[in-house]
Motif scaffolding. Sequence first.
Motif, PDB file in Angstrom:
ATOM      1  N   GLU A 148       0.815  -1.217   0.000  1.00 16.91           N
ATOM      2  CA  GLU A 148       0.000   0.000   0.000  1.00 16.91           C
ATOM      3  C   GLU A 148       0.845   1.263   0.000  1.00 16.91           C
ATOM      4  OE1 GLU A 148      -3.677   0.142   2.569  1.00 16.91           O
ATOM      5  OE2 GLU A 148      -2.502   1.710   3.551  1.00 16.91           O
ATOM      6  N   GLU A 159      -1.650  11.124  12.329  1.00 18.32           N
ATOM      7  CA  GLU A 159      -2.559   9.985  12.422  1.00 18.32           C
ATOM      8  C   GLU A 159      -3.573  10.217  13.543  1.00 18.32           C
ATOM      9  OE1 GLU A 159      -0.206   6.403  12.381  1.00 18.32           O
ATOM     10  OE2 GLU A 159      -1.994   5.253  12.908  1.00 18.32           O
ATOM     11  N   GLU A 211      -6.806   1.992   8.193  1.00 15.35           N
ATOM     12  CA  GLU A 211      -7.332   0.686   8.605  1.00 15.35           C
ATOM     13  C   GLU A 211      -8.675   0.893   9.283  1.00 15.35           C
ATOM     14  OE1 GLU A 211      -5.743  -1.181  12.078  1.00 15.35           O
ATOM     15  OE2 GLU A 211      -5.438   0.707  13.109  1.00 15.35           O
TER      16      GLU A 211
HETATM   17  P1  AMP Z   1      -2.793  -0.614  10.619  1.00 18.42           P
HETATM   18  O1  AMP Z   1      -2.798  -1.839  11.491  1.00 18.42           O
HETATM   19  O2  AMP Z   1      -3.203  -0.849   9.201  1.00 18.42           O
HETATM   20  O3  AMP Z   1      -3.384   0.591  11.267  1.00 18.42           O
HETATM   21  O4  AMP Z   1      -1.281  -0.152  10.592  1.00 18.42           O
HETATM   22  C1  AMP Z   1      -0.561   0.102  11.773  1.00 18.42           C
HETATM   23  C2  AMP Z   1       0.122   1.416  11.651  1.00 18.42           C
HETATM   24  O5  AMP Z   1       0.960   1.447  10.518  1.00 18.42           O
HETATM   25  C3  AMP Z   1      -0.820   2.585  11.455  1.00 18.42           C
HETATM   26  O6  AMP Z   1      -1.361   3.014  12.645  1.00 18.42           O
HETATM   27  C4  AMP Z   1       0.098   3.589  10.830  1.00 18.42           C
HETATM   28  O7  AMP Z   1       0.909   4.205  11.804  1.00 18.42           O
HETATM   29  C5  AMP Z   1       0.959   2.745   9.948  1.00 18.42           C
HETATM   30  N1  AMP Z   1       0.407   2.671   8.579  1.00 18.42           N
HETATM   31  C6  AMP Z   1      -0.503   1.801   8.110  1.00 18.42           C
HETATM   32  N2  AMP Z   1      -0.770   2.033   6.815  1.00 18.42           N
HETATM   33  C7  AMP Z   1      -0.011   3.070   6.445  1.00 18.42           C
HETATM   34  C8  AMP Z   1       0.162   3.795   5.215  1.00 18.42           C
HETATM   35  N3  AMP Z   1      -0.505   3.468   4.112  1.00 18.42           N
HETATM   36  N4  AMP Z   1       1.012   4.826   5.214  1.00 18.42           N
HETATM   37  C9  AMP Z   1       1.698   5.167   6.335  1.00 18.42           C
HETATM   38  N5  AMP Z   1       1.593   4.529   7.515  1.00 18.42           N
HETATM   39  C10 AMP Z   1       0.744   3.498   7.584  1.00 18.42           C
END
Ligand code: AMP
Length: 522
Positions: A281, A288, A379
């Motif tokens: 991705e 955030e 997410e």
């Molecule tokens: P998730 O479990 O998908 O929230 O991912 C955990 C953490 O990874 C998130 O809270 C963000 O800090 C980071 N993250 C996830 N997706 C991205 C993205 N596309 N770009 C930058 N950071 C991301």
Amino acid sequence: MTDATGLTGSKLNVLLIGGGGREHALAEAMSRSPLLDTLYITHPSNPGLAALGTPVDVPVSGKELYRLQQFCDRKNIGLVVIGPEDPLAEGYADALRKKSDGSVRPVFGPGKAGAMLESDKAFAKQMMRSASVPTGEGRVFTDPNAAKHYLVAVARDDEEVSGLIEGLDRIQDQSARYHALAALVRVGTAATHGGTVGAPDLSLLKDAGIGRDRADTVALAKRIAAAWDAPRKSLPVIKACGLAKGKGVILPATLREAFDAIDDMMVRKVFGDAGKKVIVEERLQGTEVSILALLDGRNILILPPCQDHKRLGEGDTGPNTGGMGAFCPADTVDEAVMRTVETDVFVAIADALRREEIDFRGVLYAGLMLTPGGPKVLEFNTRFGDPECQPLMARLESDAIELFLATAEGRLDEVDVRFSEQHAVCVVLASPGYPADPKTGGEIVGIDKAQEVDGVRVYHAGTRSEGGTLVTAGGRVLGVTALAPDFATARAHAYRACDRIRFDGMQYRRDIGAGVSATARA
Ligand code: AMP
Ligand code: GLY
């Protein structure tokens, strides 16, 4: 309130599933409700929960869900609240909604289909696409080489990588191409660091026609190995599609880390089946925030915005964790962002759920990046965040049971939800070695003293009692949460309380909410 028998004002028995800091905060909020008769809990090993609830007397497992179903019937449970993602993904909500007499028991938490917004990131991406929810560009892969190919293609706007990879394009077979690339990286790394260059690698490269002669191949390999280890800011993010206890997202700094992440997930299967599919991705930049909403199948109720701190180290460095601290409200989220998130994220996804005939009753958590192009979804979680739940529950003034029951019964439009004007800050105290390899069993002292600080509550996450002594029993141990009229005081009180708690190797971030203006008001 009205219960199923039409009686008003009657108390009810509640079953709370889950055993972490989030559930301690939920249990405490529900314990404040005059509607509560008995609170039953599934995790009495958490002393915070044990102090508030009565343990269930049946095993709690997905395989033996009927035991919990029977328990709910036997104890006349009028509301089930499911905290963590695993039981949601396993379909606990679907099972516990069914009473033995065929009627419906209110359950706060989506069924298996709704929980897929969290448990299957490919499904979530597809739902977001179909509902035009703003999110990073991403592709789903079931084959590691295809994922690598995409990654290299994306990294190609980097001229250096592009030039180096060109020779590989001649190799038609994708798998052979990535074997050759891996061999080049190995040869280059060995040659650069004075190691032994493997003969099988060299002959593989010779057969593939890479390099004019040995010296040329090694020179090329050295350049590729250097490019492999060169830090790059905007490499895509690698995500395991399934549930991986918050560890399934890798933000690689180098191509080597990106390839290793793909191999870990898809080849070495470090997350088991959760890594069978991965998403590569687009990396998003920005602040955030976590915006959570209650969905009851008809209505959407957006909760005050929170901000979590996912990385282990101060200044947002080190590995990702479940969350090292959170605060609420988050002043980075203004009215305009809230309105955009409401329409473009929550209304859009609720419509998509309805189209798919998914009856979602519980919390939908949108992890968002506030990018220059507007908020984008990183997410979805289908539960309260941990630790976001702790500051949220600290600020909740209305009746938690009434709120959760209304969500489960599709009556959110009938309840009056109030959050305190005050600010809440939660600092997580973690075990040494967290998140990779937490060491537990250390004695914890000072919680009582910490709770003497004005407005401070200490939620138990990974603790247990060992012969009357409180010891650490998990990665994230305590959530020290302070409520105060302004943000700066809440933050100062949370840290004053943290200073009074001790256990061996205790680690926590000193910069939770550090960037927030001292004058921020609710
Ligand atoms: P998730 O479990 O998908 O929230 O991912 C955990 C953490 O990874 C998130 O809270 C963000 O800090 C980071 N993250 C996830 N997706 C991205 C993205 N596309 N770009 C930058 N950071 C991301
Ligand atoms: N704090 C982030 C989460 O609960 O997923």
